[in-house]
Design a protein around this motif. Structure first.
Motif, short mmCIF file in Angstrom:
data_model
loop_
_atom_site.label_atom_id
_atom_site.label_comp_id
_atom_site.label_asym_id
_atom_site.label_seq_id
_atom_site.Cartn_x
_atom_site.Cartn_y
_atom_site.Cartn_z
N LYS A 76 0.83 -1.21 0.00
CA LYS A 76 0.00 0.00 0.00
C LYS A 76 0.86 1.26 0.00
O LYS A 76 0.60 2.22 -0.74
N SER A 107 -9.77 0.60 3.20
CA SER A 107 -9.51 1.60 4.24
C SER A 107 -10.83 2.02 4.87
O SER A 107 -11.13 3.21 5.00
N PRO A 112 -5.27 2.29 6.35
CA PRO A 112 -5.35 1.01 5.62
C PRO A 112 -5.66 -0.16 6.55
O PRO A 112 -5.15 -0.24 7.67
N ASN A 113 -6.49 -1.07 6.10
CA ASN A 113 -6.86 -2.22 6.92
C ASN A 113 -5.65 -3.03 7.40
O ASN A 113 -5.66 -3.54 8.53
#
Length: 215
Positions: A76, A107, A112-113
């Motif tokens: 990412k 996200s 971001p996850n």
């Protein structure tokens, strides 16, 4: 001369003194009853005992999940630095991390996850190390870990639905995280809910837990 005969009780000898003597009577030589042994963990700090297989699985799942989450986070960052960057996990139009990383679902909470994955699996790694080294953690800790893992389980299933039916692509590193989260919950939940072992419904779930994981 003492007259000793077999005792009626197997743990005693019965001896009679000479007739008419002051010592006439029954003398019991039985050994004292043994003291009942206490629990194996008596005297140790309060905590939950975890089986060795479960402890190792928690540690291994934490390491694999953390590595996959860290890889996703790095990919990412590279895509933010270079919009033309092609992630290493983009294999074809279907198996492509890039198609998933740039979506709003990647996200959903803002950051971001994978960042949450790195944090969460780090906690799992620490727990696994403590469990493998036979450190007993309190039950409230395992209940908290089960709650966090359960929330991650719900989130994972939401992400599975989004990638299959909304995004139309699969992220290989994401699937590694999913495949660690689901069985991790199946291992942690029985540890946290051990006091419910006498409940028939809980026993049924425990008995079929790996079938549910496979499903």
């Amino acid at each position: 001369r003492r007259d000793c005969r077999p005792a009626a009780r197997p743990d005693a000898d019965t001896c009679r003194g000479p007739a008419g003597s002051a010592g006439t009577g029954t003398v019991s030589l039985a050994a004292p009853a043994p003291i009942e042994a206490g629990p194996a963990d008596a005297g140790t700090p309060a905590g939950v005992r975890v089986g060795r297989a479960s402890a190792w699985w928690i540690l291994i799942a934490g390491i694999i999940g953390a590595l996959a989450s860290a890889d996703l986070l790095i990919e990412k960052i590279e895509m933010l630095k270079n919009p033309t960057y092609v992630p290493s996990c983009s294999i074809n139009p279907v198996l492509a991390c890039g198609s998933v990383i740039n979506t709003p679902q990647a996200s959903v909470f803002g950051p971001p996850n994978p960042l949450y994955g790195v944090i969460g699996f780090t906690v799992v790694i620490v727990t696994g190390v403590l469990a493998v080294t036979r450190v007993r953690l309190p039950r409230w800790y395992w209940v908290g870990l089960m709650t966090g893992t359960g929330l991650a389980l719900v989130f994972v299933h939401w992400l599975v639905y989004q990638t299959l039916y909304e995004i139309g692509a699969l992220c290989p590193y994401c699937m590694v995280v999913w495949s660690m989260t689901v069985p991790l919950f199946a291992v942690v939940a029985p540890i946290a809910l051990r006091p419910l072992a006498g409940n028939s419904f809980a026993r049924g779930l425990y008995h079929w837990r790996w079938s549910l994981v496979a499903l």
